[in-house]
Design a protein around this motif. Structure first.
Motif, short mmCIF file in Angstrom:
data_model
loop_
_atom_site.label_atom_id
_atom_site.label_comp_id
_atom_site.label_asym_id
_atom_site.label_seq_id
_atom_site.Cartn_x
_atom_site.Cartn_y
_atom_site.Cartn_z
N ARG A 221 26.29 -0.03 30.27
CA ARG A 221 26.05 -0.58 28.93
C ARG A 221 24.57 -0.40 28.59
O ARG A 221 23.72 -0.38 29.47
CB ARG A 221 26.38 -2.08 28.87
CG ARG A 221 27.82 -2.43 29.22
CD ARG A 221 28.80 -1.95 28.16
NE ARG A 221 30.15 -2.43 28.44
CZ ARG A 221 31.03 -1.82 29.24
NH1 ARG A 221 30.68 -0.71 29.87
NH2 ARG A 221 32.23 -2.31 29.40
N THR A 222 24.30 -0.29 27.30
CA THR A 222 22.91 -0.24 26.85
C THR A 222 22.56 -1.55 26.16
O THR A 222 23.44 -2.25 25.64
CB THR A 222 22.66 0.93 25.88
OG1 THR A 222 23.52 0.80 24.75
CG2 THR A 222 22.92 2.27 26.56
N VAL A 223 21.29 -1.86 26.19
CA VAL A 223 20.73 -2.99 25.45
C VAL A 223 19.53 -2.45 24.69
O VAL A 223 18.98 -1.40 25.06
CB VAL A 223 20.33 -4.16 26.39
CG1 VAL A 223 21.55 -4.74 27.10
CG2 VAL A 223 19.28 -3.74 27.39
N PRO A 224 19.10 -3.11 23.61
CA PRO A 224 18.02 -2.55 22.80
C PRO A 224 16.71 -2.31 23.56
O PRO A 224 16.08 -1.27 23.40
CB PRO A 224 17.83 -3.59 21.69
CG PRO A 224 19.17 -4.25 21.57
CD PRO A 224 19.70 -4.30 22.99
N GLY A 225 16.30 -3.27 24.35
CA GLY A 225 15.03 -3.14 25.07
C GLY A 225 15.08 -3.88 26.39
O GLY A 225 16.08 -4.51 26.74
N SER A 226 14.00 -3.83 27.11
CA SER A 226 13.94 -4.48 28.43
C SER A 226 14.10 -5.99 28.33
O SER A 226 14.69 -6.61 29.22
CB SER A 226 12.63 -4.13 29.13
OG SER A 226 12.61 -2.76 29.45
N TYR A 227 13.58 -6.59 27.28
CA TYR A 227 13.70 -8.04 27.12
C TYR A 227 15.16 -8.48 27.11
O TYR A 227 15.50 -9.56 27.60
CB TYR A 227 12.99 -8.49 25.84
CG TYR A 227 12.89 -9.98 25.70
CD1 TYR A 227 11.89 -10.69 26.36
CD2 TYR A 227 13.81 -10.68 24.92
CE1 TYR A 227 11.81 -12.07 26.24
CE2 TYR A 227 13.72 -12.06 24.80
CZ TYR A 227 12.73 -12.75 25.46
OH TYR A 227 12.65 -14.10 25.35
N GLU A 228 16.04 -7.66 26.59
CA GLU A 228 17.45 -8.00 26.48
C GLU A 228 18.23 -7.77 27.78
O GLU A 228 19.42 -8.10 27.86
CB GLU A 228 18.09 -7.20 25.33
CG GLU A 228 17.63 -7.63 23.96
CD GLU A 228 16.23 -7.14 23.59
OE1 GLU A 228 15.55 -7.84 22.80
OE2 GLU A 228 15.79 -6.08 24.09
N LEU A 229 17.59 -7.23 28.79
CA LEU A 229 18.27 -7.00 30.07
C LEU A 229 18.78 -8.30 30.70
O LEU A 229 19.85 -8.32 31.30
CB LEU A 229 17.35 -6.27 31.05
CG LEU A 229 17.09 -4.80 30.75
CD1 LEU A 229 15.95 -4.28 31.62
CD2 LEU A 229 18.35 -3.97 30.94
N SER A 230 18.04 -9.39 30.56
CA SER A 230 18.46 -10.65 31.18
C SER A 230 19.79 -11.13 30.61
O SER A 230 20.68 -11.52 31.37
CB SER A 230 17.39 -11.72 31.00
OG SER A 230 16.22 -11.37 31.68
N PHE A 231 19.93 -11.12 29.31
CA PHE A 231 21.19 -11.55 28.71
C PHE A 231 22.32 -10.59 29.07
O PHE A 231 23.42 -11.02 29.43
CB PHE A 231 21.06 -11.67 27.18
CG PHE A 231 22.33 -12.13 26.53
CD1 PHE A 231 22.77 -13.43 26.69
CD2 PHE A 231 23.09 -11.26 25.77
CE1 PHE A 231 23.95 -13.86 26.09
CE2 PHE A 231 24.27 -11.67 25.17
CZ PHE A 231 24.71 -12.98 25.34
N GLY A 232 22.04 -9.30 29.01
CA GLY A 232 23.05 -8.32 29.42
C GLY A 232 23.47 -8.51 30.87
O GLY A 232 24.65 -8.41 31.21
#
Length: 160
Positions: free
Chosen positions: A60-71
Motif C-alpha cells: 500500500r502507498t501513503v502520501p508521505g512518511s508522516y502517514e506511515l504510522s497510521f498505515g
C-alpha cells in the motif's frame, strides 16, 4: 568507519526463519518517490529472495512518511499480517520539519509494534540531501529497503 567509505547494506543471513507462509505488509510513502520506489524494489525482492510467497506480500502507498504510522496501525491490526515494513524518505531542508517528522514516525512505528505485538520496521531514510538518499536506496551505500526486509524476517524468528 564513516558511512561514505562503505556499503551499509551488509547483514548476516544465517538462521533466518521460514517465511513461506508469512504475510508481509509493505507501506511506501509517495513523497520522494524516486527514493521510496527504489527502497520498495529492494524490500520486495529481498522478501522474495528469502522465501516469501509473492501473494503474501501486501503493498500500500501513503502520501508521505508522516502517514506511515497510521498505515502501519491499519496493517498491523489485520490478523493475517505477520510483519509490517514502512519505507519513506525525509530529506533535511532549510527548516526543522525533518526533525519533527522523523521523531513522530519513529515513535509512532514503535508504538504500533508494541500495541499489536508485531514487527513494524522503520525503513525511513533521514539524509541531509537527495544524493545521500539515492546512495542509500540502491546506490553506493546499498539499499535500506533490503535491510528493512531482512530485519522483518529476522524479527519473525525472535521467540522466547
Amino acid at each position: 568507519m564513516a558511512s561514505e567509505l562503505k556499503n551499509l547494506s551488509v547483514f548476516s543471513t544465517e538462521n533466518l526463519p521460514d517465511i513461506s507462509e508469512k504475510h508481509f505488509a509493505i507501506l511506501v510513502a509517495e513523497w520522494n518517490s524516486e527514493v521510496t520506489n527504489a527502497l520498495f524494489n529492494g524490500a520486495y525482492q529481498t522478501l522474495v529472495n528469502y522465501g516469501a510467497n509473492e501473494e503474501f506480500i501486501h503493498v500500500r502507498t501513503v502520501p508521505g512518511s508522516y502517514e506511515l504510522s497510521f498505515g502501519a496501525a491499519l496493517a498491523a491490526q489485520a490478523s493475517h499480517i505477520d510483519a509490517v515494513i514502512c519505507l519513506g524518505c525525509v530529506i533535511q531542508g532549510e527548516t526543522k520539519h525533518n526533525d519533527y517528522i522523523n521523531h513522530a514516525v519513529a515513535q509512532g512505528l514503535t508504538n504500533v509494534s508494541i500495541q499489536y505485538n508485531k514487527p513494524v520496521i522503520f525503513g525511513v531514510l533521514t539524509p541531509n540531501n537527495q544524493q545521500q538518499a539515492l546512495d542509500r536506496a540502491g546506490g553506493v551505500h546499498g539499499n535500506k529497503g533490503d535491510e528493512a526486509a531482512i530485519t522483518a524476517i529476522k524479527m519473525l524468528g525472535v521467540s522466547f
